[in-house]
Design a protein around this motif. Structure first.
Motif, PDB file in Angstrom:
ATOM      1  N   SER A 240       0.810  -1.220   0.000  1.00  0.00           N
ATOM      2  CA  SER A 240       0.000   0.000   0.000  1.00  0.00           C
ATOM      3  C   SER A 240       0.840   1.265   0.000  1.00  0.00           C
ATOM      4  O   SER A 240       0.332   2.339  -0.321  1.00  0.00           O
ATOM      5  N   SER A 241       2.116   1.169   0.338  1.00  0.00           N
ATOM      6  CA  SER A 241       2.957   2.362   0.432  1.00  0.00           C
ATOM      7  C   SER A 241       3.660   2.663  -0.876  1.00  0.00           C
ATOM      8  O   SER A 241       4.530   1.914  -1.323  1.00  0.00           O
ATOM      9  N   GLY A 242       3.335   3.801  -1.460  1.00  0.00           N
ATOM     10  CA  GLY A 242       4.030   4.218  -2.664  1.00  0.00           C
ATOM     11  C   GLY A 242       5.488   4.562  -2.424  1.00  0.00           C
ATOM     12  O   GLY A 242       6.310   4.529  -3.351  1.00  0.00           O
ATOM     13  N   ASP A 243       5.842   4.850  -1.167  1.00  0.00           N
ATOM     14  CA  ASP A 243       7.231   5.199  -0.859  1.00  0.00           C
ATOM     15  C   ASP A 243       8.175   4.011  -0.994  1.00  0.00           C
ATOM     16  O   ASP A 243       9.395   4.205  -1.108  1.00  0.00           O
ATOM     17  N   ALA A 244       7.648   2.798  -0.958  1.00  0.00           N
ATOM     18  CA  ALA A 244       8.494   1.602  -1.083  1.00  0.00           C
ATOM     19  C   ALA A 244       8.862   1.302  -2.535  1.00  0.00           C
ATOM     20  O   ALA A 244       9.754   0.478  -2.787  1.00  0.00           O
ATOM     21  N   LEU A 245       8.207   1.940  -3.469  1.00  0.00           N
ATOM     22  CA  LEU A 245       8.398   1.580  -4.876  1.00  0.00           C
ATOM     23  C   LEU A 245       9.819   1.812  -5.382  1.00  0.00           C
ATOM     24  O   LEU A 245      10.348   0.964  -6.113  1.00  0.00           O
ATOM     25  N   PRO A 246      10.511   2.904  -5.026  1.00  0.00           N
ATOM     26  CA  PRO A 246      11.906   3.042  -5.476  1.00  0.00           C
ATOM     27  C   PRO A 246      12.813   1.931  -4.948  1.00  0.00           C
ATOM     28  O   PRO A 246      13.713   1.475  -5.671  1.00  0.00           O
ATOM     29  N   LEU A 247      12.588   1.471  -3.724  1.00  0.00           N
ATOM     30  CA  LEU A 247      13.363   0.345  -3.182  1.00  0.00           C
ATOM     31  C   LEU A 247      13.163  -0.900  -4.031  1.00  0.00           C
ATOM     32  O   LEU A 247      14.113  -1.632  -4.328  1.00  0.00           O
ATOM     33  N   ILE A 248      11.926  -1.128  -4.390  1.00  0.00           N
ATOM     34  CA  ILE A 248      11.579  -2.314  -5.174  1.00  0.00           C
ATOM     35  C   ILE A 248      12.202  -2.249  -6.564  1.00  0.00           C
ATOM     36  O   ILE A 248      12.796  -3.214  -7.051  1.00  0.00           O
ATOM     37  N   GLN A 298       0.750   4.261 -11.084  1.00  0.00           N
ATOM     38  CA  GLN A 298       1.921   4.476 -11.932  1.00  0.00           C
ATOM     39  C   GLN A 298       2.816   3.241 -11.914  1.00  0.00           C
ATOM     40  O   GLN A 298       3.363   2.830 -12.953  1.00  0.00           O
ATOM     41  N   ALA A 299       2.960   2.609 -10.749  1.00  0.00           N
ATOM     42  CA  ALA A 299       3.802   1.420 -10.634  1.00  0.00           C
ATOM     43  C   ALA A 299       3.188   0.215 -11.345  1.00  0.00           C
ATOM     44  O   ALA A 299       3.918  -0.633 -11.883  1.00  0.00           O
ATOM     45  N   LEU A 300       1.875   0.127 -11.363  1.00  0.00           N
ATOM     46  CA  LEU A 300       1.236  -0.916 -12.175  1.00  0.00           C
ATOM     47  C   LEU A 300       1.521  -0.683 -13.651  1.00  0.00           C
ATOM     48  O   LEU A 300       1.827  -1.619 -14.403  1.00  0.00           O
ATOM     49  N   ARG A 347     -11.001   4.753 -16.085  1.00  0.00           N
ATOM     50  CA  ARG A 347     -10.956   6.195 -15.816  1.00  0.00           C
ATOM     51  C   ARG A 347      -9.547   6.741 -15.999  1.00  0.00           C
ATOM     52  O   ARG A 347      -9.364   7.893 -16.402  1.00  0.00           O
ATOM     53  N   ARG A 348      -8.552   5.904 -15.736  1.00  0.00           N
ATOM     54  CA  ARG A 348      -7.160   6.328 -15.833  1.00  0.00           C
ATOM     55  C   ARG A 348      -6.532   5.989 -17.189  1.00  0.00           C
ATOM     56  O   ARG A 348      -5.331   6.137 -17.369  1.00  0.00           O
ATOM     57  N   GLY A 349      -7.333   5.503 -18.120  1.00  0.00           N
ATOM     58  CA  GLY A 349      -6.836   5.284 -19.469  1.00  0.00           C
ATOM     59  C   GLY A 349      -6.263   3.905 -19.742  1.00  0.00           C
ATOM     60  O   GLY A 349      -5.631   3.691 -20.785  1.00  0.00           O
TER      61      GLY A 349
END
Length: 445
Positions: A240-248, A298-300, A347-349
């Protein structure tokens, strides 16, 4: 095609090569060919002309808490798999908790399989559990056919499934890496959680503060470090945390064997809209703010997040109290996951091909279900038929899971599942269901 027993035809069939008008032939429960739309239908075959409704592969949900046996008043295989079938899901993999017993030994796995055998409306597989002290049970469970092992890095909410500390994680992951198994992880740091403010009460803002993004980020970082050291396969559950995405993203760039999922409620619901006292919205990690949700989408889109699963985790209605600190944490989403995600995706294209990739193809790949997740020759003839432009308003009375509590009540969603097919048999249509036809699945070597 001469031996086809069933032919499904649609102007919109979602295949690995894209969406096209096609004729799909089925024999003995298996897709035998995907042919041009105007292909001749053998006289002996039954034709199902779906018109402009979309034919997509049955969804594969790899994160479901069925709770059966032991907490069957919360949910059960009969009700959970009916709800799944109503939502276009044809395969689920059951979590090792919150049933009694948990799936932490081969003997406990056999108990679950026996209970599920005659109640499953769709195909069902099982995850094993990694607990303190059960390292000796992991390889036997792997050999018995579980699809991998779930561990918590913070308290699970039930006493019979304690979490692993970092030393325990290292021991379990070392054992699992030895046979190239998969560890799937609830990643929240218990020390960060303990340090967060714990006010209790009905205010959602207080609950959100008690489960900060930093708890996820820290636990994900620790998991990545262990996986990198052991060259192990790991999967982050319900991010749920978008902040973890750069780590991933950085870990993947370094070659760490890491996959990640998120859930429909993180993609479609926001903290700003959760009413105080409405614990039908409570889950752990929590539903976060709209700006965070944008990061998940965005990560999806860029592939940092691989797939979308429900984390269907129901309870009896009385456990959903107005106090967020004591209410059961879990959202029931099996029946609504496809329309919920599709509503926000469009909705997001994004297109239905994206939704299929996130909710069928990649989830099947995660579990190694090589016969699931795509409409192509050699796969099981598992389908969902969707009217993507039709809408409906969620009425809890129309849901099939046992306790009809839902965070989606009153929401208008796009995408009506017209029918669901399992190995070439229609198992759900227009609110009607066949008797259970699901099979119990085991990991193939």
């Amino acid at each position: 095609m001469s031996d086809a027993e069933l032919v499904l035809r649609s102007t919109r069939v979602i295949t690995p090569e894209g969406t096209r008008a096609a004729t799909v032939t089925v024999s003995a429960g298996t897709i035998t060919a995907v042919l041009p739309y105007d292909a001749e239908v053998p006289a002996a075959a039954r034709l199902e002309d779906l018109g402009d409704h979309v034919l997509l592969p049955g969804l594969v949900d790899t994160h479901v808490h069925v709770n059966d046996p032991g907490r069957t008043e919360w949910e059960g295989f009969w009700t959970a798999t009916r709800a799944a079938a109503a939502g276009g899901i044809t395969t689920l993999v059951d979590m090792p908790l919150n049933s009694l017993p948990p799936t932490t030994t081969v003997a406990n796995l056999r108990v679950k399989q026996e209970v599920a055998a005659d109640k499953a409306h769709i195909d069902v597989g099982f995850w094993g559990g990694a607990l303190p002290g059960n390292v000796k049970d992991l390889r036997p469970l792997h050999d018995a056919g579980v699809f991998g092992f779930k561990a918590f890095l913070s308290p699970s909410g039930v006493d019979e499934f304690p979490h692993l500390d970092q030393e325990g994680l290292a021991r379990a992951l070392g054992e699992i890496a030895g046979f190239d198994g998969l560890l799937i992880v609830h990643a929240e740091d218990p020390h960060r959680l303990a340090a967060a403010p714990q006010h209790g009460g009905p205010r959602y803002a207080d609950f959100l503060a008690s489960r900060p993004r930093g708890a996820e980020d820290s636990a994900v970082a620790a998991l990545i470090a262990q996986a990198k050291r052991l060259d192990a396969r790991v999967h982050v559950l319900h991010l749920s945390s978008g902040d973890a995405l750069p780590l991933i993203a950085a870990a993947r760039a370094e070659g760490v064997r890491l996959t990640v999922e998120t859930c429909p409620h993180y993609l479609t619901l926001t903290a700003e809209e959760v009413p105080d006292g409405a614990s039908e919205f409570k889950c752990c990690p929590p539903i976060r703010e709209a700006a965070n949700q944008d990061l998940l989408w965005q990560a999806l889109a860029d592939g940092t997040i691989d797939c979308v699963v429900t984390d269907h985790s129901p309870s009896t209605a009385d456990l959903k109290t107005a106090d967020f600190a004591t209410a059961w944490g879990g959202i029931s989403g099996l029946q609504l996951s496809l329309p919920a995600v599709w509503t926000e995706a469009r909705r997001r294209g994004h297109g239905l091909e994206d939704v299929v990739r996130w909710m069928s193809t990649r989830t099947a790949a995660l579990a190694g279900l090589t016969r699931k997740g795509a409409i192509e020759a050699g796969r099981d003839a598992d389908f969902a038929v969707l009217a993507p432009d039709e809408t409906f308003t969620v009425d809890p009375a129309g849901l099939q899971h046992r306790n009809r509590v839902t965070a989606y009540a009153g929401r208008t969603l796009h995408g009506v599942v017209k029918s669901t097919w399992l190995r070439g048999e229609r198992i759900a249509a227009d609110g009607e269901f066949t008797e259970p036809k699901g099979r119990l699945l085991t990991r193939t070597p």
